[in-house]
Scaffold this motif. Structure first.
Motif, PDB file in Angstrom:
ATOM      1  N   SER A  71       0.841  -1.314  -0.124  1.00 21.22           N
ATOM      2  CA  SER A  71      -0.117   0.032   0.092  1.00 21.22           C
ATOM      3  C   SER A  71       0.742   1.131   0.065  1.00 21.22           C
ATOM      4  CB  SER A  71      -0.764  -0.183   1.105  1.00 21.22           C
ATOM      5  OG  SER A  71      -1.873  -0.916   0.956  1.00 21.22           O
TER       6      SER A  71
ATOM      7  N   LEU B 111       2.509   1.612  -3.306  1.00 19.70           N
ATOM      8  CA  LEU B 111       1.617   2.019  -4.330  1.00 19.70           C
ATOM      9  C   LEU B 111       1.258   3.437  -4.372  1.00 19.70           C
ATOM     10  CD1 LEU B 111       0.122   0.703  -6.632  1.00 19.70           C
ATOM     11  CD2 LEU B 111      -1.798   0.307  -5.065  1.00 19.70           C
ATOM     12  N   CYS B 112       1.102   4.118  -2.930  1.00 22.46           N
ATOM     13  CA  CYS B 112       0.837   5.355  -2.851  1.00 22.46           C
ATOM     14  C   CYS B 112       1.806   6.388  -3.209  1.00 22.46           C
ATOM     15  CB  CYS B 112       0.401   5.491  -1.139  1.00 22.46           C
ATOM     16  SG  CYS B 112      -1.118   5.332  -0.618  1.00 22.46           S
TER      17      CYS B 112
ATOM     18  N   GLU C  76       4.260   5.683  -5.403  1.00 23.55           N
ATOM     19  CA  GLU C  76       4.584   5.753  -6.709  1.00 23.55           C
ATOM     20  C   GLU C  76       3.363   6.429  -7.477  1.00 23.55           C
ATOM     21  OE1 GLU C  76       4.954   1.983  -8.800  1.00 23.55           O
ATOM     22  OE2 GLU C  76       4.584   3.220 -10.735  1.00 23.55           O
ATOM     23  N   LEU C  77       1.978   6.317  -7.035  1.00 27.02           N
ATOM     24  CA  LEU C  77       1.023   7.279  -7.423  1.00 27.02           C
ATOM     25  C   LEU C  77       1.371   8.705  -7.268  1.00 27.02           C
ATOM     26  CD1 LEU C  77      -2.154   5.073  -6.733  1.00 27.02           C
ATOM     27  CD2 LEU C  77      -1.369   5.720  -8.982  1.00 27.02           C
TER      28      LEU C  77
ATOM     29  N   ALA D 239      -4.546   8.934  -4.989  1.00 32.41           N
ATOM     30  CA  ALA D 239      -3.705   8.098  -4.426  1.00 32.41           C
ATOM     31  C   ALA D 239      -3.822   7.235  -3.303  1.00 32.41           C
ATOM     32  CB  ALA D 239      -2.280   8.864  -4.449  1.00 32.41           C
ATOM     33  N   LEU D 240      -4.299   7.910  -2.179  1.00 32.23           N
ATOM     34  CA  LEU D 240      -4.840   7.132  -1.117  1.00 32.23           C
ATOM     35  C   LEU D 240      -5.844   6.117  -1.228  1.00 32.23           C
ATOM     36  CD1 LEU D 240      -4.764   9.744   1.853  1.00 32.23           C
ATOM     37  CD2 LEU D 240      -3.103   7.727   1.588  1.00 32.23           C
TER      38      LEU D 240
ATOM     39  N   GLY E 178      -4.294   3.491  -3.406  1.00 31.77           N
ATOM     40  CA  GLY E 178      -3.136   2.912  -2.567  1.00 31.77           C
ATOM     41  C   GLY E 178      -3.492   2.055  -1.476  1.00 31.77           C
ATOM     42  N   LEU E 179      -4.572   2.603  -0.871  1.00 31.79           N
ATOM     43  CA  LEU E 179      -4.985   1.826   0.337  1.00 31.79           C
ATOM     44  C   LEU E 179      -5.674   0.242  -0.007  1.00 31.79           C
ATOM     45  CD1 LEU E 179      -5.798   4.515   2.879  1.00 31.79           C
ATOM     46  CD2 LEU E 179      -3.507   3.150   2.607  1.00 31.79           C
TER      47      LEU E 179
END
Lengths: 409, 280
Positions: A51, A54-55, A57-58, A69-70, A73-74
């Motif tokens: 998570s 991913l956050c 990177e976004l 993104a959150l 990403g979550l």
């Protein structure tokens, strides 16, 4: 001979199939890994790490907004918690089987629906489209679009209430004729006579021909000078008219039965669209009625005949109640299809020489969105239309269920 | 009313007369299209009403294949339609299996959702999909059109296939499982071969839906080279004065296989539709 371009298309389709395959394996693989490792003590930690990555990177690489993104990403962390606390290794097979289609439906159905609601409260039209594509920003306008939908019309749009009334008339007319003709034809075809197979095949034709071709062919026949329809009307009128002294008397013309400017007169245009759609829709109802009729055991009729029931009584007390369970769902489906029928109305109205003023809600919606490019306005319009249809269907389903089972009332 | 009933002579005559009239109405535009397609080019817009014109010619058929990109349209349509149907059947079959054979949380609401999707006007979803495709740069590509078509076909395919799977006895798969087959094996080796006819019907259903579709295609494809046949024929008919004969000829060429296929498969198709519709 025109040159064909064949190869680029094949390449694109193959790429698409590959993309789908990769997406399916990704979804299924992700689920499978979760099922395999959810017991591990590192499981939640790894999911949290994914998570965070991913956050990061976004936000940092793809420059997405923090909120977006959150949200995305979550998702792995949420999935991890779900697997650890709720699913606990159960339902593996059905979830794995249903996952690809669910992902597809979510992407293609749920996301557009959510996006439509978003659009309806914002301002997106041809002027702001470029900005939105480049920056992703659009202005929030509240319920303004909904108010505009319900207000009276403008030059490019008829009043909402008029179009709604016309849509109800359209749905009602079509449904009544579809069911009436369909049922009568089915009753005839269900008799023991010669050639029912051939009749049935021919009567299915309106359903079998590609709709576009049928509608455009009909449209040509409604041409005021060269079409067959006006020509036919003329012939019938001549047959029934006679000359009294010096004046010609044509009784049918008095009641409005005369050649029309079908393409330009809105009333005639609407009538012609109804005729075409009734023609198109009868075979479906005929086939449904026929299959319902054929499922009725013959012994019921024999017993009723022995008891001296007349043909009408047998129809009223045996046929009708027994075909109802099949007919009602088909009628509801038919109503929804008719209500949502953009194709026929659009093809009949939107060409050169065609006037508007015969539009139903969905075809008006289509034109507002793609002819006048009022994106946000159309989104609000679409939501209003959907609500009307939902209420209509719910009421009908409820009333038909009550009629079926009086005890539940 | 029932077929057991003895039908009197007068009643039988009346029935035949009525059915004859109905058939005439059903055949009317078809016969007109054939007539127009046979007319020579110099009198397309005549009010001549004979079924086969005296000076019948096949020139229109020849012209549409040679002077118009008719074959390209067919090729484009075929490619898009095949792709849509393949993806649709593959995804729908596996999802339908889950819905037909297992209970899991979200099953009921999932089925309800599949029903509801039938109520959503196509034009309503088309707009957001069009905008998203535009934003992703997929506008004016085959990919975009296939994505848009799958929207309407996928839920319906799942619904129909689930109805079919419900009618296949579970005991066959259970027997296979006892013999050591995996769940996927039971699905792939037992259920799918048994449901071949229904898979064919769903494939056909998707195929005809996408094959005959005009409105979505006209929104997403603007490049003339990408046109599917409905876009092409519509264009011909739009130029009413010059190309009415070409339109008619193209219509006949396209309709004949479609109609034959439909009539051949209609029996199965209808049972599939009613099965999927009635069973909850």
């Amino acid at each position: 001979m025109m040159s064909l371009s064949l190869l680029p298309a094949i390449a694109e389709v193959l790429r698409l199939l590959l993309m789908v395959a990769v997406a399916v394996s990704a979804v299924v693989g992700f689920l499978w890994l979760n099922y395999k490792y959810w017991r591990s003590e590192y499981y939640l930690g790894v999911m949290a790490l994914i998570s965070v990555l991913l956050c990061a990177e976004l936000v940092l690489v793809l420059e997405a907004s923090v909120a977006g993104a959150l949200f995305i990403g979550l998702l792995p962390l949420a999935a991890g918690l779900l697997f650890k606390k709720v699913i606990r290794g159960r339902w593996m097979i059905p979830f794995l089987f249903a996952a690809p289609a669910t992902a597809g439906v979510a992407l293609l159905f749920l996301y557009p629906l959510v996006f439509e609601f978003f659009l309806a409260f914002h301002k997106l039209n041809l002027e702001t489209l470029g900005d939105w594509i480049r920056t992703g920003k659009i202005e929030f306008v509240g319920v303004k679009n909904f108010l505009e939908v319900l207000q009276t019309g403008s030059q490019t749009r008829e009043s909402f209430w008029l179009v709604t009334a016309r849509t109800f008339a359209w749905t009602g007319i079509n449904l009544v004729f579809h069911v009436a003709f369909g049922l009568v034809l089915a009753l005839f075809l269900n008799q023991k006579i010669r050639g029912t197979g051939i009749y049935r095949t021919i009567l299915m034709l309106p359903w079998a021909i590609p709709q576009l071709i049928a509608v455009l062919a009909w449209r040509g026949e409604f041409h005021s000078a060269y079409g067959y329809v006006n020509h036919l009307i003329q012939i019938v009128n001549e047959t029934f008219s006679f000359t009294a002294g010096s004046s010609r008397i044509a009784p049918l013309e008095w009641v409005g039965f005369k050649p029309q400017e079908w393409w330009t007169n809105p009333h005639a245009l609407f009538a012609s669209i109804c005729i075409v759609n009734v023609w198109l829709g009868i075979p479906f109802m005929m086939v449904v009625s026929l299959s319902a009729l054929q499922s009725i055991p013959k012994s019921y009729y024999e017993a009723a005949s022995l008891d001296g029931a007349s043909a009408w009584q047998r129809f009223r007390n045996i046929t009708l109640p027994l075909i109802k369970p099949v007919m009602v769902p088909s009628m509801i489906l038919g109503m929804i299809w008719t209500f949502n029928n953009v194709n026929v109305v659009y093809l009949m109205t939107s060409q050169r020489g065609g006037s508007e003023g015969a539009d139903i809600l969905v075809s008006d919606l289509y034109k507002q969105a793609f002819v006048y490019n009022r994106y946000s306005f159309s989104a609000a319009y679409a939501i209003v239309i959907f609500l009307i249809l939902a209420v209509l269907t719910a009421v009908w389903m409820k009333s038909s269920r009550m009629a079926e089972d009086p005890a539940r009332r | 009313m029932s077929s057991i009933e003895k039908v009197g002579r007068g009643q039988s005559l009346f029935t035949h007369a009525f059915l004859w009239a109905a058939c005439l109405v059903a055949l009317f535009p078809v016969s007109r299209i054939i007539t127009i397609s046979l007319r020579p080019g110099n009198r397309l817009l005549s009010s001549d009403m004979s079924l086969i014109p005296d000076d019948a010619t096949l020139a229109s058929y020849f012209n549409i294949v040679t002077q118009k990109p008719f074959l390209q349209w067919l090729y484009n349509s075929l490619l898009i339609t095949m792709t849509t149907s393949l993806i649709g059947v593959a995804l729908a079959a596996s999802a339908a299996y889950a819905f037909a054979r297992y209970t899991f949380p979200g099953r009921k609401s999932g089925l309800l959702f599949l029903m509801t999707t039938q109520m959503i006007p196509g034009a309503m979803l088309l707009l957001p999909i069009y905008l998203v495709l535009t934003k992703l740069g997929l506008n004016n590509t085959y990919t975009g059109l296939v994505v848009a078509y799958s929207v309407t076909t996928l839920p319906f395919s799942i619904w129909i296939l689930k109805g079919y799977f419900d009618t296949v006895p579970r005991s066959l798969e259970e027997a296979a499982r006892i013999d050591g087959c995996t769940e996927f094996g039971a699905f792939y080796r037992i259920l799918l071969p048994l449901s071949k006819p229904s898979l064919a019907i769903v494939f056909l259903f998707n195929f005809t839906q996408a094959w005959n579709e005009y409105l979505v295609a006209s929104t997403i494809l603007q490049d003339p080279r990408l046109r599917t046949w409905p876009l092409g024929l519509y264009e011909l008919q739009g130029n009413f004065n010059s190309e009415w004969g070409l339109f008619a000829a193209g219509s006949v060429l396209i309709s004949v296989p479609v109609v034959l296929l439909f009539l051949y498969s209609s029996k199965y198709m209808i049972s599939g539709l009613t099965l999927g519709g009635v069973k909850g």
